[in-house]
Design a protein around this motif. Structure first.
Motif, short mmCIF file in Angstrom:
data_model
loop_
_atom_site.label_atom_id
_atom_site.label_comp_id
_atom_site.label_asym_id
_atom_site.label_seq_id
_atom_site.Cartn_x
_atom_site.Cartn_y
_atom_site.Cartn_z
N LYS A 1 34.62 32.88 33.80
CA LYS A 1 35.39 33.65 34.77
C LYS A 1 36.26 32.76 35.65
CE LYS A 1 32.40 37.69 35.11
NZ LYS A 1 31.57 38.50 36.05
N ALA B 1 34.38 42.10 30.96
CA ALA B 1 34.73 41.26 29.81
C ALA B 1 36.15 40.74 29.98
CB ALA B 1 34.60 42.04 28.51
N ALA B 2 36.47 39.70 29.21
CA ALA B 2 37.81 39.12 29.30
C ALA B 2 38.88 40.10 28.85
CB ALA B 2 37.87 37.85 28.47
N ALA B 3 38.57 40.86 27.79
CA ALA B 3 39.56 41.79 27.24
C ALA B 3 38.86 43.10 26.91
CB ALA B 3 40.21 41.20 25.98
N VAL B 4 39.38 44.19 27.45
CA VAL B 4 38.79 45.51 27.22
C VAL B 4 39.85 46.42 26.61
CG1 VAL B 4 37.34 47.31 28.21
CG2 VAL B 4 37.44 45.08 29.32
N ARG C 1 40.56 33.23 31.92
CA ARG C 1 39.67 34.16 31.24
C ARG C 1 40.44 34.84 30.11
NH1 ARG C 1 36.42 39.39 33.80
NH2 ARG C 1 34.49 39.01 32.67
N ASP D 1 27.40 34.46 38.61
CA ASP D 1 28.67 34.14 37.96
C ASP D 1 29.24 32.83 38.45
OD1 ASP D 1 29.34 36.45 36.17
OD2 ASP D 1 28.87 37.52 38.00
N VAL D 2 28.91 32.45 39.66
CA VAL D 2 29.43 31.20 40.22
C VAL D 2 28.54 30.79 41.39
CG1 VAL D 2 31.03 32.45 41.75
CG2 VAL D 2 31.52 30.09 41.18
N THR E 1 38.41 37.01 39.63
CA THR E 1 38.80 36.52 38.33
C THR E 1 39.76 37.56 37.74
OG1 THR E 1 38.01 35.78 36.15
CG2 THR E 1 36.77 37.57 37.19
N THR E 2 40.01 37.50 36.47
CA THR E 2 40.96 38.43 35.87
C THR E 2 40.33 39.14 34.69
OG1 THR E 2 41.84 36.74 34.39
CG2 THR E 2 42.93 37.00 36.52
N LYS E 3 40.97 40.20 34.27
CA LYS E 3 40.51 40.96 33.11
C LYS E 3 41.75 41.52 32.43
CE LYS E 3 38.01 45.03 33.64
NZ LYS E 3 36.79 45.84 33.82
N PHE E 4 41.80 41.43 31.11
CA PHE E 4 42.90 42.05 30.37
C PHE E 4 42.49 43.46 29.96
CE2 PHE E 4 43.92 37.54 29.49
CZ PHE E 4 45.27 37.53 29.84
N LEU E 5 43.32 44.44 30.28
CA LEU E 5 43.13 45.81 29.80
C LEU E 5 44.18 46.07 28.75
CD1 LEU E 5 42.74 47.56 33.30
CD2 LEU E 5 40.98 46.50 31.86
N ASN F 1 31.83 46.96 42.08
CA ASN F 1 33.06 46.93 41.28
C ASN F 1 33.82 48.26 41.36
OD1 ASN F 1 34.89 45.87 39.32
ND2 ASN F 1 33.79 47.00 37.73
N ARG F 2 33.11 49.33 41.73
CA ARG F 2 33.75 50.64 41.82
C ARG F 2 34.21 50.98 43.23
NH1 ARG F 2 29.25 52.26 38.38
NH2 ARG F 2 28.18 53.29 40.11
N PRO G 1 36.63 41.40 40.82
CA PRO G 1 35.63 40.54 41.48
C PRO G 1 35.00 39.57 40.48
CG PRO G 1 35.29 42.86 42.05
CD PRO G 1 36.32 42.83 40.96
N LEU G 2 34.55 38.42 40.97
CA LEU G 2 33.85 37.48 40.10
C LEU G 2 32.51 38.06 39.64
CD1 LEU G 2 34.49 34.11 41.95
CD2 LEU G 2 35.09 34.60 39.57
N GLY G 3 31.86 38.83 40.49
CA GLY G 3 30.56 39.41 40.13
C GLY G 3 29.51 39.07 41.17
N GLN H 1 37.35 50.11 33.35
CA GLN H 1 36.98 49.59 34.67
C GLN H 1 35.59 48.95 34.67
OE1 GLN H 1 36.47 52.19 38.06
NE2 GLN H 1 36.66 50.47 39.48
#
Lengths: 415, 415
Positions: free
Chosen positions: A388, A359-362, A392, B197-198, B402-406, B19-20, B113-115, A355
């Motif tokens: 972002k 980063a793009a990939a965690v 991403r 970030d933007v 934005t997105t994030k890969f887990l 973010n939390r 979130p974008l940040g 969480q």
């Protein structure tokens, strides 16, 4: 008119035609391009020979020359990659959303080609074919600006590809090659708003930095990777060793390889030595924090600058941290938001890492080397976005599309 | 450290906390902010009075002063808008894709979130609250740089909003206001890679142009609209008149209003005169091509520059074209890829127009004025994107994510 502006204008004209091409027409063109490359492999490798000869005269290293070199087998592999792209689903022309409003307006959001894509890249001539194939598949046109080291190869490849398009429904002008070897042609592309819809840099850090810093055309940044692996207190020692070794050694030259290993202080005393020996045996130079050096005498002292460096080489920073918080803080400070990994048996720590890392990939318990379009099953890879916006992480074909709203009414006006 | 850098750094620290935050915590904070604005309306309108007084002394027009002015009722409306945003679905934290790979890796793509979002805008103080609400709702933090004409209003509003956050789970540092009125503070924001970030500009053409031309931070461009309506041969005359009148007159100052009316030569002789009379009666100045002027003596001669101008005013270009092709070419040349409309009874022409026009929103038989987040049913509007990357057209809350890969594994390494 300059070469860059003239060719970009031709690409923009061709974009209007490309936008009308069907998936079948585009796929047929990609297969024709692949066939033509195979048929013309002799003239392509011959042109490539001129680049190799000039490179050798200029003192280019043999490893760089090997990346530049084409032979019949490599041309066949490049053609096969085009055939694979032809077989992928077409991401353009898809209905993404469709809804009616209370006033009767019917709103449909569809995917459409971006338009004209500028590609700025370095030596390897396979990128020339690869980029052309990905752009055409998605209904775009492309203005290619490759490195001057491959100019003869690229010129012949583009002749062959454009020649192949003559026999298809697609306009040959959909593929443009900028031949001007001067840096000014790159700079001109970066400011070509209105003709180029997007610029995608592929190459080393300085190439990408120049594009990001100077472009007024929108950019899809495929950027640097300072990737970390954090080995937590509860990590399985063998798994931690395998993941860290793979992330560093399997292919150090790429962006998803590891540059810094963070180790929990409770894990290090019993297990770091063995892991370090394995890395040292693979010719990895280790730069460590003070506590690391106490355990691994061969480690050099790591510096702040080392932590902020993407080596892309057989060099690894190792830092022993007190806990997860310190690992998170280190990655927040030095990471490039590319790929980050935690090796842990503690689910709560894994969840926090997944969480909180931006980063793009965690990753939890897997090598960062998997950040890749093919490994993700996308069948193609435009690059790995470290920005972002828009896309991403590993980018498949949909990253080369945008959207359009189509609104049908019966005379609705706004009150 | 400069004010800009210091406050952006605070916003970045707060982004890790944001973010939390859960959806419930964010919504509770938005409602607390709304309540605080209503409770503090007197001090806000009093601060606003200082801006109004200074503006009047500086010779600001009454219409601009009216846009700047706050009173109890307007503050209540601004607070209500926050409450509406609190009630919308949270676009962050959603699972967008989830798949397993043959090697056992579990890959999940989530929205995050974008940040830290930089907002650069002009006078109206309601944008201050609006932007803060949209950014916090989506889990972002925000650095606001409003116009100096509203500085007293903005300063007090931000005190109230940050004060409200003190009583919630959200960090007050999630909202930052840049008070430095110099242009250099904008320029500094535009280069703040690593902290912002933007950047999202909201305002007139010159503000947006400055941001697009000079930012190295990624930008979401909410840009200019030179929108066209093409009245085809087969258009219903009453519908064409209603749509064109609405697109020009209902609110000329906004980006989705019409600047140029294109009329098929077979439609013009019988119907253009009546339509023009209706526009002239509404005090619209008409600038026409030669053929238009022959039908409408009051029309001034239109210039190339007129076709390329976003008037945002009671001025309209009219051009009579030979056919659909000429209309498509005109829009391709002068359009800004915002909103374009065809009025026609011919389905084939409508289909061609919808496919071939390269714009965020393409209409058949409806006014371009509908290009709007609320009209699209999004419940909120960040702005209308005229770029192709990330978001295009009216942007709802998801545009601020934005997105994030887990990726979860069990020790997978790459072979």
């Amino acid at each position: 008119m300059s070469e860059v502006r003239e060719k970009a204008a031709l690409a923009k004209q061709a974009a209007a035609i490309m936008n009308r091409m069907t998936t079948e027409q585009k796929n047929a063109a990609l297969l024709a391009m692949a066939d033509a490359l195979v048929r013309e492999h002799a003239s392509i490798t011959s042109a490539n020979g001129l680049d190799i000869k000039r490179g050798r005269e200029n003192g280019t290293s043999e490893s760089l020359l090997d990346r530049l070199k084409l032979n019949e087998q490599r041309v066949a592999a490049i053609a096969d990659a085009l055939r694979l792209v032809a077989g992928l689903p077409d991401p353009a022309g898809q209905v993404l959303e469709s809804f009616d409003r209370p006033n009767g307006l019917q709103i449909t959001k569809i995917s459409v080609p971006l338009g004209v894509i500028g590609m700025i890249y370095e030596a390897r001539p396979n990128v020339t074919v690869d980029a052309a194939g990905l752009c055409l598949k998605t209904g775009n046109t492309v203005v290619l600006r490759g490195g001057s080291a491959a100019i003869e190869s690229n010129r012949r490849i583009i002749e062959v590809l454009r020649g192949a398009l003559e026999e298809t429904a697609l306009p040959p002008d959909a593929i443009q090659l900028i031949e001007d070897p001067n840096r000014s042609s790159v700079d001109e592309m970066l400011k070509l708003n209105g003709l180029l819809d997007v610029v995608i840099p592929r190459g080393g850090a300085s190439l990408i930095r120049n594009v990001v810093d100077n472009a007024t055309v929108p950019v899809i940044e495929t950027g640097a990777g300072i990737c970390h692996t954090f080995v937590d207190e509860s990590a399985d020692p063998q798994m931690a060793s395998d993941i860290a070794f793979n992330a560093k050694v399997q292919r150090p030259s790429v962006c998803n390889s590891m540059e810094t290993l963070l180790v929990h202080e409770a894990f290090a005393p019993d297990h770091l030595r063995l892991l370090a020996d394995r890395l040292l045996a693979a010719n990895v130079e280790i730069r460590g924090c003070e506590r690391t050096s106490a355990l691994i005498p061969k480690a050099k002292a790591v510096t702040e600058e080392d932590y902020a460096t993407e080596y892309n080489d057989y060099i690894l920073n190792i830092r022993i941290v007190n806990n997860l918080d310190e690992a998170l803080a280190h990655i927040g400070k030095y990471g490039t938001m590319h790929s980050e990994c935690i090796v842990t048996g503690n689910q709560a720590n894994a969840a926090r890492f997944l969480q909180e890392i931006d980063a793009a990939a965690v990753y939890h318990n897997a090598s960062t080397r998997f950040t890749d379009g093919f490994e993700f099953g996308y069948g193609a890879e435009i690059g790995i976005s470290t920005q972002k916006l828009h896309a991403r992480g590993p980018m498949g074909l949909p990253a080369l599309t945008t959207t359009k709203f189509l609104i049908s009414g019966s005379g609705q006006i706004r009150g």
